[in-house]
Design an enzyme around this catalytic site. Structure first.
Site, short mmCIF file in Angstrom:
data_model
loop_
_atom_site.label_atom_id
_atom_site.label_comp_id
_atom_site.label_asym_id
_atom_site.label_seq_id
_atom_site.Cartn_x
_atom_site.Cartn_y
_atom_site.Cartn_z
CB ILE A 122 -0.92 0.00 1.24
CG1 ILE A 122 -1.76 -1.27 1.28
CG2 ILE A 122 -1.81 1.24 1.23
CD1 ILE A 122 -2.48 -1.48 2.57
CB CYS A 146 -10.57 1.12 -5.63
SG CYS A 146 -11.45 0.16 -4.36
#
Length: 213
Positions: A122, A146
């Site tokens: 991430i 997303c």
């Protein structure tokens, strides 16, 4: 109502007892909301308002979802969006870009790979940059999305919740409601270790944060 006869023997004698059983029928699912238009004395049914996958309200002027497609455009129009925060690396589809242009919606893209564990990385720098956009009320109303509205969106919203001083248990509960069976330990670890100190100087005007002022 259905009746059944049942024979029982009590103290050597037979008695007949009637038992009534109520039959329960399942009701059909509610119909989705309709968009109505009125012309004079006539009422016409137009298109449906269909939210994107995993759509939810995060706070005043902030929403989250999975990837919206053409069927969701009418619903998005009803939100009067000013901005979209897009967390995938792929180019935005042409129909979506045309929708943004026609509705004067600004696109902020922070491309993060949707890799699966154990190879999840991430990018903290992109989460921080995306948070700055979300925190700026000039970009509201705003939609975060997303692909599925689970992991990347969940991490960004989770870091926002930390800024709003949510306890980790509540942060993880919200994340797990969207990730469900695909909850990632690495995502939760990222949110737990995320340092919010660099955001202390930024104005917090969301409704949830006002409780702590």
């Amino acid at each position: 109502m259905t009746k059944f006869d049942r024979n029982e023997e009590i103290n050597g004698s037979d008695i007949c007892r009637t038992i009534e059983v109520a039959a329960v029928e399942s009701s059909p699912p509610p119909s989705p909301p309709l968009k109505l238009s009125f012309s004079g004395d006539n009422c016409e049914v137009d298109e449906l308002f269909l939210p994107p996958l995993n759509f939810a309200v995060v706070d005043n002027g902030v929403f989250r979802s999975g990837f919206p497609d053409v069927d969701n455009f009418s619903f998005l129009q009803s939100l009067n969006l000013c901005s979209i925060v897009y967390l995938c690396p792929e180019p935005y589809p042409v129909p979506n870009m045309e929708f943004l242009k026609s509705n004067r919606i600004k696109l902020f893209q922070f491309g993060m790979e949707g890799s699966k564990e154990p190879f999840v990385n991430i990018p903290e720098d992109k989460i921080r940059e995306a948070l700055k956009v979300v925190l700026d009320v000039k970009n509201h109303p705003l939609l975060i999305h997303c692909k599925r509205g689970k992991h990347r969106t969940g991490c960004l919203v989770g870091c926002l919740r930390k800024l709003q001083r949510w306890c980790l248990t509540s942060v993880f509960d919200e994340y797990q409601r969207f990730a469900a069976a695909k909850t990632r330990v690495s995502d939760q670890r990222f949110m737990e270790l995320f340092d919010t100190s660099s955001f202390k100087h930024l104005p917090m005007t969301f409704s949830t944060s006002k409780r702590y002022k």
